[in-house]
Write an enzyme that holds these catalytic residues in place. Structure first.
Site: not given
Length: 113
Positions: A30, A46, A92, A94, A97, A99
């Site tokens: 990250d 996706h 939350g 952002t 896609h 993850h």
């Protein structure tokens, strides 16, 4: 999806520090770590969010968790770790896609802090 940040990472159009890749998923560090260990595991396909998991991609999400467990073992997160998925704007999320965050090497609090 052409404008998706994570799809561009999957295609190699945006650099990342990859820690794992197979035919179905990629995992990378990250860029804004919230713990000493903070990786993202994403499917190459996706999928917008957890709200978009269906009969056709449910096995792929199982594979994501299998790989997250493998990464945690490989990175010696022996004392524990957290897997987080944010779903939707109010949850939350952002990046649009799906993850999963792997966070480790620090004591996790609940509620998160």
């Amino acid at each position: 999806m052409t404008d998706c940040l994570f799809c561009k990472i999957v295609k190699g159009e945006i650099p990342s520090t990859l820690i794992y890749e197979d035919e179905k998923v990629v995992a990378f560090e990250d860029i804004n770590p919230q713990a000493p260990v903070h990786y993202l595991v994403i499917p190459k396909e996706h999928i917008q969010s957890a709200a978009h998991i269906d009969e056709y991609n449910k096995e792929l999400i199982g594979h994501v968790f299998f790989i997250a467990s493998k990464i945690a073992k490989d990175k010696r997160l022996d004392t524990g770790y957290r897997i987080v998925n944010n779903c939707g704007i109010d949850g939350g999320q952002t990046v649009g896609h799906i993850h999963f965050h792997i966070l480790g090497k620090r004591k996790m609090l609940w509620p998160p802090g």
